[in-house]
Design a protein around this motif. Structure first.
Motif, PDB file in Angstrom:
ATOM      1  N   ARG A 127      -2.603  -7.686  -9.783  1.00  0.00           N
ATOM      2  CA  ARG A 127      -3.685  -8.307  -9.014  1.00  0.00           C
ATOM      3  C   ARG A 127      -4.190  -9.598  -9.662  1.00  0.00           C
ATOM      4  O   ARG A 127      -4.637  -9.609 -10.808  1.00  0.00           O
ATOM      5  CB  ARG A 127      -4.824  -7.301  -8.878  1.00  0.00           C
ATOM      6  N   ARG A 143      -6.216  -6.509   6.412  1.00  0.00           N
ATOM      7  CA  ARG A 143      -4.950  -7.238   6.452  1.00  0.00           C
ATOM      8  C   ARG A 143      -3.821  -6.407   7.063  1.00  0.00           C
ATOM      9  O   ARG A 143      -2.757  -6.923   7.369  1.00  0.00           O
ATOM     10  CB  ARG A 143      -4.532  -7.620   5.028  1.00  0.00           C
ATOM     11  N   ASP A 162      -2.715 -11.614  -2.729  1.00  0.00           N
ATOM     12  CA  ASP A 162      -1.567 -11.629  -3.635  1.00  0.00           C
ATOM     13  C   ASP A 162      -0.230 -11.649  -2.903  1.00  0.00           C
ATOM     14  O   ASP A 162       0.792 -11.967  -3.490  1.00  0.00           O
ATOM     15  CB  ASP A 162      -1.601 -10.398  -4.546  1.00  0.00           C
ATOM     16  N   VAL A 201     -10.810  -4.318  -0.503  1.00  0.00           N
ATOM     17  CA  VAL A 201     -10.822  -3.986  -1.933  1.00  0.00           C
ATOM     18  C   VAL A 201     -11.091  -2.499  -2.154  1.00  0.00           C
ATOM     19  O   VAL A 201     -11.992  -2.099  -2.879  1.00  0.00           O
ATOM     20  CB  VAL A 201     -11.877  -4.816  -2.704  1.00  0.00           C
ATOM     21  N   PRO A 234      -5.576 -17.484   0.793  1.00  0.00           N
ATOM     22  CA  PRO A 234      -5.834 -18.049  -0.538  1.00  0.00           C
ATOM     23  C   PRO A 234      -6.125 -16.997  -1.609  1.00  0.00           C
ATOM     24  O   PRO A 234      -5.831 -17.223  -2.776  1.00  0.00           O
ATOM     25  CB  PRO A 234      -7.054 -18.937  -0.326  1.00  0.00           C
ATOM     26  N   ILE A 235      -6.717 -15.866  -1.235  1.00  0.00           N
ATOM     27  CA  ILE A 235      -7.024 -14.871  -2.252  1.00  0.00           C
ATOM     28  C   ILE A 235      -6.134 -13.638  -2.136  1.00  0.00           C
ATOM     29  O   ILE A 235      -6.381 -12.634  -2.779  1.00  0.00           O
ATOM     30  CB  ILE A 235      -8.507 -14.438  -2.216  1.00  0.00           C
ATOM     31  N   ASP A 288      -6.443  -3.049   1.417  1.00  0.00           N
ATOM     32  CA  ASP A 288      -7.278  -3.946   2.200  1.00  0.00           C
ATOM     33  C   ASP A 288      -6.960  -3.659   3.662  1.00  0.00           C
ATOM     34  O   ASP A 288      -5.915  -4.064   4.169  1.00  0.00           O
ATOM     35  CB  ASP A 288      -6.960  -5.399   1.843  1.00  0.00           C
TER      36      ASP A 288
END
Lengths: 168, 530
Positions: free
Chosen positions: B210, B148, B103, B135, B100-101, B145
């Motif tokens: 972003r 991920r 990009d 971040v 959800p957050i 990140d």
């Protein structure tokens, strides 16, 4: 307009003078009205009319009223601005601008969250799409009225805090 | 040539082909993969492209296998699918699943692969997942990140092999392995945003893009980067009349799969606050807006033969516009009075990858139309000599202090441009034109390759596409009939400029064309249609 092809006399049926003044039809109609009036005077408890706004209809718990935004424990919006609701919205009434959250655990939050209540069709797809349970339509609010169109475009602060007429 | 059977289908490929590419050809779509990239050396680390080769005891990765004659390969049987699923599950073990957050969501390799053949229930609780840095700003353009990341090493290989700067590396081992920059080093090269394109997941994301938009909302239009004379093929991603990012579009003859960071930021001028969005007229030292309809009367003095004493073009204009500008110049000024524009100084910072030190997108187009640029001092002399109206189209000649001085002494400068810049400030009339993303046209790059771009967004305010303004002026000046639409204009350009050749700008190949005998490409490229 063309009447060709219709059987003769089908559109202009001859009526007698007695029928054409509708006197008996009016009396019959008034009879129905007066009948209801007399019945309701003696059966007030069965009357379907509500004395709105003093009296209000109780809706089911599943009724979808105006949206609200949920808060985290610290009072900030639970929304992470993923825009799932804006994507799924069939009326295209949700507008979100995301921004960087100072807390890197949260990362993203809605800087603006605007719903155009006039465009909204209250289908509830937004609350179904939300991965964070941040938007709900469970407020029970259906009295959405204003005297100008821009007052129906509600922002994040309003959706987070306004509980007027709410039943939650 | 090697003959092999893939999923029961026989194909023949040249010797030395990678099995991965042969499988792509046979299946019509690539095998699942993260680390393989056609423009980077093979790493073989993601283990997702495993296939079964008959006669081999274990599954083999297709990216690091060279085809052999008589190979029998299975890419979709139960054994392969199960292996792929298990490898993907390993990739996702510590993945935060914060789609959800993220990009990358919507164009993410993990999402795609999971939906294609994963679809298992996760055995790891969200709370049990390992954590790494999130971040982390690693450069002026890129944010990292580590959670991920799937450690495909594409970004590392890009920095080592393509830019040869080597900022990124994989540190530590096992489940502690992570991509990072060395202490004190930043991912600060001109091509750093390509690592964002390369990243199959959301580990590397663009700082500029972003949280601006979810990618599935964006519409794409094919464009040509206006940043320099290389003419990289790009994709303009926009939504609701606003451009959000530029991405490279594959063209093996020009830019391959890359583009530079400077080019990616060229979209910012389109939404600049100083855009010219209405015709302006100078009255009492101030520029005041007026309607297009009023202009006809205002400009009637110049729109007649001999009405203009100097026409100055620009190498930032499209070929079609330059063609019309020349026609207009011939009608109102005469052949000697048309100047291609101010010769912008060479930036001397071009590299051997993509960036050209010539920052104008269509200097070769100017030559094709038969116009020449001038150095500032010569141009200043010509402006001084000019007694009547000076028509300036595109560019910003007054940015040069010498020209600003001489132009300030001119009574009647008519400027067609996109921004309220120095030249517009000095002009008697400033007419709003379309920026590069708001119009369709043709640029000729430094190799003489004609490439077309489409209009992605609409012009601001009452700005118009430049060729429409020029065509209307030409009609008012008693010249040729207006072409009415771009197709007709292009037909006219093709027949005038490429006379006697089977060449039509309306049917230009997607990869662009180098017309034979018209321009001398610095690096001769085969495959042109002209």
């Amino acid at each position: 307009m063309s009447f060709e092809g219709l059987p003769k006399g089908s559109c202009a049926k001859k009526t007698s003078f007695r029928d054409s003044i509708y006197f008996w039809e009016i009396v019959r109609g008034l009879g129905v009205t007066i009948g209801h009036l007399v019945y309701n005077i003696f059966h007030t408890s069965e009357m379907p009319t509500l004395q709105y706004p003093e009296e209000k209809k109780i809706y089911s718990d599943r009724f979808r009223g105006r949206h609200r935004l949920m808060k985290r424990e610290d009072g900030s919006p639970r929304c992470v601005a993923c825009q799932m609701c804006a994507t799924v919205c069939p009326a295209d009434c949700i507008n979100i601008d995301a921004a960087e959250h100072p807390d890197s655990e949260i990362e993203k939050f809605p800087e603006t969250f605007v719903i155009d209540l006039l465009r909204c069709v209250y289908c509830g797809l937004c609350e179904e799409a939300c991965p964070c349970d941040a938007i709900r339509l469970d407020t029970g609010i259906y009295e959405i009225a204003a005297d100008s169109r821009d007052k129906f475009v509600v922002d994040k602060e309003f959706l987070l805090n306004d509980r007027e007429h709410g039943s939650y | 040539m090697a003959k092999l059977t893939i999923d029961g289908k026989e194909i023949e490929v040249p010797d030395g082909t990678r099995l991965f590419d042969a499988c792509t050809e046979a299946r019509g779509r690539p095998l699942p993969h993260f680390c393989y990239h056609p423009d980077l050396p093979v790493a073989g680390v993601c283990r997702l492209c495993q296939v079964e080769i008959e006669g081999m005891p274990k599954l083999a990765i297709a990216c690091n296998t060279i085809v052999r004659d008589g190979m029998v390969v299975h890419t979709m049987n139960e054994r392969v699918n199960k292996a792929n699923q298990q490898v993907l599950e390993l990739h996702l073990i510590n993945h935060p699943v914060d789609c959800p957050i993220c990009d990358q969501a919507g164009e993410c390799g993990l999402q795609d692969q999971y939906m294609e053949f994963g679809l298992y229930d996760s055995k790891v609780e969200q709370s049990d997942k390992g954590h790494k840095a999130k971040v982390k700003v690693i450069g002026p353009q890129v944010i990292l990140d580590q959670e991920r990341c799937v450690l495909c090493s594409r970004c590392v290989r890009f920095c080592r092999e393509v830019t040869k700067t080597g900022e990124l590396g994989i540190y530590d081992r096992g489940d502690r392995a992570h991509v990072d920059v060395a202490p004190g080093v930043e991912l600060d090269n001109l091509y750093s945003l390509n690592t964002v394109d390369l990243c199959p997941v959301g580990a590397l994301t663009s700082r500029d893009f972003r949280f601006q938009k979810r990618v599935w909302m964006l519409k794409s239009t094919e464009g040509i980067c206006p940043g320099c004379a290389t003419g990289c093929n790009i994709r303009i991603d926009h939504h609701g009349g606003r451009i959000f990012r530029l991405k490279p579009r594959y063209n093996p003859e020009v830019n391959g799969r890359w583009m530079c960071d400077r080019g990616r930021m060229t979209y910012k001028v389109v939404h600049d606050e100083k855009r010219l969005d209405s015709p302006l007229k100078k009255s009492g030292g101030q520029l005041a807006p007026l309607q297009w309809s009023e202009l006809e009367g205002e400009l009637s003095g110049m729109l007649k033969p001999g009405g203009v004493s100097l026409v100055i073009g620009s190498s930032h204009l499209a070929l079609e516009e330059l063609f019309l500008l020349k026609q207009l110049g011939l009608q109102v000024a005469g052949e000697d009075q048309i100047i291609g524009g101010l010769a912008e100084s060479d930036q001397k910072d071009g590299d051997d990858l993509l960036l050209s030190s010539d920052r104008t997108p269509n200097r070769a187009g100017l030559a094709l139309v038969g116009l020449e640029e001038m150095k500032a001092d010569l141009l200043a002399d010509r402006i001084k000599e000019a007694r009547g109206t000076i028509l300036i189209h595109g560019g910003n000649p007054a940015a040069d202090p010498l020209l600003a001085e001489v132009l300030a002494n001119c009574q009647h400068v008519v400027y067609i441009g996109t921004h309220v810049n120095e030249t517009a400030q000095l002009a008697a009339y400033a007419l709003p034109g379309a920026s590069w993303a708001e119009k369709a046209g043709t640029f000729v790059n430094q190799d003489g390759r004609l490439q077309q771009f489409q209009s992605a967004v609409v012009c601001p305010g009452s700005a118009r596409e430049d060729w429409r303004v020029l065509a209307e002026m030409l009609v008012l000046a008693g010249g040729e009939e207006s072409p009415g639409n771009l197709d007709t204009l292009r037909k006219r350009v093709s027949s005038e400029l490429f006379n006697g050749q089977e060449f039509d700008l309306n049917t230009l190949s997607a990869l662009g064309v180098v017309p034979s005998g018209l321009a001398e490409p610095a690096d001769p490229v085969a495959g042109g249609e002209g």
